[in-house]
Motif scaffolding. Structure first.
Motif, mmCIF file in Angstrom:
data_model
loop_
_atom_site.group_PDB
_atom_site.id
_atom_site.type_symbol
_atom_site.label_atom_id
_atom_site.label_comp_id
_atom_site.label_asym_id
_atom_site.label_seq_id
_atom_site.Cartn_x
_atom_site.Cartn_y
_atom_site.Cartn_z
ATOM 1 N N TYR A 79 3.375 -11.803 -1.264
ATOM 2 C CA TYR A 79 2.406 -12.624 -0.539
ATOM 3 C C TYR A 79 2.860 -14.060 -0.260
ATOM 4 C CZ TYR A 79 -0.700 -8.709 -1.051
ATOM 5 O OH TYR A 79 -1.228 -7.451 -0.953
ATOM 6 N N LEU A 80 3.137 -14.825 -1.286
ATOM 7 C CA LEU A 80 3.360 -16.257 -1.065
ATOM 8 C C LEU A 80 4.596 -16.542 -0.217
ATOM 9 C CD1 LEU A 80 2.363 -17.615 -4.592
ATOM 10 C CD2 LEU A 80 1.003 -17.659 -2.483
ATOM 11 N N ASP A 81 5.693 -15.877 -0.502
ATOM 12 C CA ASP A 81 6.911 -16.136 0.287
ATOM 13 C C ASP A 81 6.775 -15.698 1.744
ATOM 14 O OD1 ASP A 81 8.133 -17.329 -1.870
ATOM 15 O OD2 ASP A 81 9.243 -15.540 -2.481
ATOM 16 N N PRO A 82 6.292 -14.469 2.017
ATOM 17 C CA PRO A 82 6.142 -14.099 3.439
ATOM 18 C C PRO A 82 5.102 -14.940 4.169
ATOM 19 C CG PRO A 82 5.360 -12.332 2.000
ATOM 20 C CD PRO A 82 6.064 -13.312 1.137
ATOM 21 N N LEU A 83 4.060 -15.385 3.467
ATOM 22 C CA LEU A 83 3.073 -16.252 4.113
ATOM 23 C C LEU A 83 3.687 -17.608 4.451
ATOM 24 C CD1 LEU A 83 -0.163 -15.435 2.059
ATOM 25 C CD2 LEU A 83 0.187 -15.036 4.511
ATOM 26 N N ARG A 84 4.517 -18.128 3.563
ATOM 27 C CA ARG A 84 5.183 -19.398 3.859
ATOM 28 C C ARG A 84 6.092 -19.261 5.079
ATOM 29 N NH1 ARG A 84 8.378 -21.994 -0.948
ATOM 30 N NH2 ARG A 84 6.711 -23.554 -1.116
ATOM 31 N N ARG A 85 6.874 -18.183 5.126
ATOM 32 C CA ARG A 85 7.755 -17.980 6.284
ATOM 33 C C ARG A 85 6.943 -17.857 7.570
ATOM 34 N NH1 ARG A 85 10.466 -14.613 2.451
ATOM 35 N NH2 ARG A 85 9.437 -12.760 3.281
ATOM 36 N N ARG A 86 5.829 -17.166 7.487
ATOM 37 C CA ARG A 86 4.969 -16.972 8.662
ATOM 38 C C ARG A 86 4.407 -18.312 9.146
ATOM 39 N NH1 ARG A 86 2.420 -12.203 11.401
ATOM 40 N NH2 ARG A 86 0.595 -13.091 12.401
ATOM 41 N N ALA A 87 3.933 -19.129 8.206
ATOM 42 C CA ALA A 87 3.362 -20.430 8.571
ATOM 43 C C ALA A 87 4.421 -21.331 9.199
ATOM 44 C CB ALA A 87 2.746 -21.091 7.344
ATOM 45 N N GLN A 88 5.607 -21.317 8.648
ATOM 46 C CA GLN A 88 6.684 -22.139 9.198
ATOM 47 C C GLN A 88 7.036 -21.701 10.615
ATOM 48 O OE1 GLN A 88 9.641 -21.526 6.153
ATOM 49 N NE2 GLN A 88 8.949 -23.258 4.917
ATOM 50 N N LYS A 89 6.940 -20.413 10.856
ATOM 51 C CA LYS A 89 7.280 -19.860 12.168
ATOM 52 C C LYS A 89 6.174 -20.124 13.193
ATOM 53 C CE LYS A 89 8.819 -15.396 14.066
ATOM 54 N NZ LYS A 89 9.023 -13.965 13.717
ATOM 55 N N ASN A 90 4.915 -20.208 12.702
ATOM 56 C CA ASN A 90 3.757 -20.321 13.602
ATOM 57 C C ASN A 90 3.160 -21.722 13.645
ATOM 58 O OD1 ASN A 90 3.906 -17.682 14.379
ATOM 59 N ND2 ASN A 90 2.139 -16.978 13.205
ATOM 60 N N GLY A 91 3.950 -22.726 13.354
ATOM 61 C CA GLY A 91 3.461 -24.095 13.458
ATOM 62 C C GLY A 91 2.370 -24.441 12.472
ATOM 63 N N GLY A 92 2.457 -23.897 11.264
ATOM 64 C CA GLY A 92 1.504 -24.255 10.217
ATOM 65 C C GLY A 92 0.275 -23.382 10.150
ATOM 66 N N ARG A 93 0.297 -22.244 10.810
ATOM 67 C CA ARG A 93 -0.821 -21.307 10.764
ATOM 68 C C ARG A 93 -0.286 -19.902 10.535
ATOM 69 N NH1 ARG A 93 -4.164 -24.319 9.518
ATOM 70 N NH2 ARG A 93 -6.011 -25.034 10.613
ATOM 71 N N ILE A 94 -1.098 -19.079 9.874
ATOM 72 C CA ILE A 94 -0.704 -17.683 9.694
ATOM 73 C C ILE A 94 -0.958 -16.920 10.984
ATOM 74 C CG2 ILE A 94 -1.071 -15.590 8.339
ATOM 75 C CD1 ILE A 94 0.265 -18.034 6.889
ATOM 76 N N HIS A 95 -2.112 -17.147 11.582
ATOM 77 C CA HIS A 95 -2.400 -16.641 12.931
ATOM 78 C C HIS A 95 -2.598 -17.853 13.825
ATOM 79 C CE1 HIS A 95 -2.839 -12.403 11.919
ATOM 80 N NE2 HIS A 95 -3.684 -12.707 10.963
ATOM 81 N N SER A 96 -1.834 -17.960 14.868
ATOM 82 C CA SER A 96 -1.955 -19.103 15.765
ATOM 83 C C SER A 96 -3.372 -19.208 16.319
ATOM 84 C CB SER A 96 -0.958 -18.963 16.926
ATOM 85 O OG SER A 96 0.364 -18.923 16.445
ATOM 86 N N GLY A 97 -3.947 -20.396 16.210
ATOM 87 C CA GLY A 97 -5.275 -20.641 16.750
ATOM 88 C C GLY A 97 -6.421 -20.152 15.894
ATOM 89 N N ALA A 98 -6.120 -19.617 14.703
ATOM 90 C CA ALA A 98 -7.175 -19.077 13.840
ATOM 91 C C ALA A 98 -7.467 -20.029 12.690
ATOM 92 C CB ALA A 98 -6.756 -17.719 13.294
ATOM 93 N N ALA A 99 -8.560 -19.767 12.001
ATOM 94 C CA ALA A 99 -8.914 -20.515 10.800
ATOM 95 C C ALA A 99 -7.869 -20.250 9.717
ATOM 96 C CB ALA A 99 -10.298 -20.092 10.320
ATOM 97 N N PRO A 100 -7.824 -21.074 8.670
ATOM 98 C CA PRO A 100 -6.888 -20.819 7.570
ATOM 99 C C PRO A 100 -7.030 -19.402 7.022
ATOM 100 C CG PRO A 100 -7.827 -23.006 7.336
ATOM 101 C CD PRO A 100 -8.573 -22.344 8.458
ATOM 102 N N PHE A 101 -5.934 -18.845 6.617
ATOM 103 C CA PHE A 101 -5.867 -17.494 6.072
ATOM 104 C C PHE A 101 -6.366 -17.513 4.630
ATOM 105 C CE2 PHE A 101 -3.617 -13.988 4.024
ATOM 106 C CZ PHE A 101 -3.717 -12.966 4.955
ATOM 107 N N ARG A 102 -7.184 -16.511 4.264
ATOM 108 C CA ARG A 102 -7.688 -16.440 2.889
ATOM 109 C C ARG A 102 -6.859 -15.457 2.065
ATOM 110 N NH1 ARG A 102 -12.407 -14.514 3.688
ATOM 111 N NH2 ARG A 102 -13.605 -16.446 3.720
ATOM 112 N N LEU A 103 -6.352 -15.926 0.928
ATOM 113 C CA LEU A 103 -5.707 -15.065 -0.059
ATOM 114 C C LEU A 103 -6.627 -15.008 -1.269
ATOM 115 C CD1 LEU A 103 -3.357 -13.402 -1.149
ATOM 116 C CD2 LEU A 103 -2.246 -15.553 -1.835
#
Length: 265
Positions: A79-103
């Motif tokens: 979870y934490l590592d792939p989410l970090r990579r995703r956020a870095q790739k998407n400009g600080g969001r897990i889903h572009s244009g969406a609310a913060p992702f809940r873990l």
């Protein structure tokens, strides 16, 4: 030929994960039981997932039962590592244009020892995880909420604090601030008899509406676990304004939410 095909498939999967339509109210219950933990949920646009953890030595291992733990299935790797990579790739969001992702992290082992280890681990992901420090809430791509065995006093007194508490309906009406208890979750079967088939009885529908209204009045979100995976149930939860619709059927809920009329704000 084989190498070209493999590269194309991998690349397509990566792109699909980034362009999936965000489903901000879709919550993947026991997400780690899916073939590709986290990734299957992201590919379906889910904006909330649940991971159960055990503290084993100094490792946080993801599993539903202790006899199912495996040393390679850590909270970081799944979870934490792939989410970090995703956020870095998407400009600080897990889903572009969406609310913060809940873990949503469900602690299965000792509440205090596991949270203490988790808090140290989350601190190393301060660039990813929302946190509360010196009276200020600092937003992040991911918001962590602790469920299961919750060391409430330890969590509340932590500073900086990288997680909130998953409350229960009995916590409504208290004085816990929303940044500490952003989510209210409860067992559907403890409050309702309707099983997701046919029409929900009017008195139960009204009870659900009141639960949602009270929760929203306090600025919190609401979720129920133990809800049957039927389109009738999803519609009732959706129509009532439940914020996190719990499911084990990722494709089914994604299809329902993608096909329903847009809800008025």
């Amino acid at each position: 030929m084989t190498l070209i095909v493999c590269f194309f498939v991998w690349g397509t999967a990566g792109i699909a994960a980034d362009i999936a339509t965000p489903l901000e109210r879709a919550h993947a219950h026991n997400d780690y039981l899916h073939e590709r933990p986290l990734l299957d949920a992201l590919d379906h646009g889910f904006n909330s997932v649940e991971a159960d953890i055990f503290l084993v030595g100094d490792r946080l291992l993801v599993a539903h039962d202790f006899d199912k733990i495996a040393p390679q299935r850590t909270l970081e790797t799944l979870y934490l590592d792939p989410l970090r990579r995703r956020a870095q790739k998407n400009g600080g969001r897990i889903h572009s244009g969406a609310a913060p992702f809940r873990l949503l992290i469900d602690i299965k082992s000792d509440a205090r020892a596991t949270y203490a280890a988790l808090a140290k681990r989350l601190a190393s992901y301060a660039d990813l995880v929302a946190h509360f420090d010196n009276g200020r809430f600092e937003p992040g791509a991911v918001e962590v909420v602790i469920s299961g065995n919750r060391a409430k006093d330890l969590i509340a007194g932590d500073s900086p604090r990288y997680a909130g508490i998953d409350g229960r309906l009995r916590d409504l009406g208290g004085e816990t601030p929303t940044h500490l208890m952003p989510l209210i979750s409860d067992n559907w079967k403890s409050h309702f008899r309707w099983n997701g088939k046919g029409a929900i009885p009017a008195e139960e529908e009204e009870r659900l509406r009141q639960f949602v209204q009270r929760t929203h009045q306090e600025g919190r979100q609401i979720r129920f676990w133990g809800t049957p995976d039927t389109s009738a149930m999803w519609k009732v939860l959706d129509d009532s304004g439940v914020d996190a619709i719990n499911t084990d059927d990722l494709a089914g809920l994604a299809s329902y939410l993608a096909g329903r009329p847009a809800r008025s704000k």
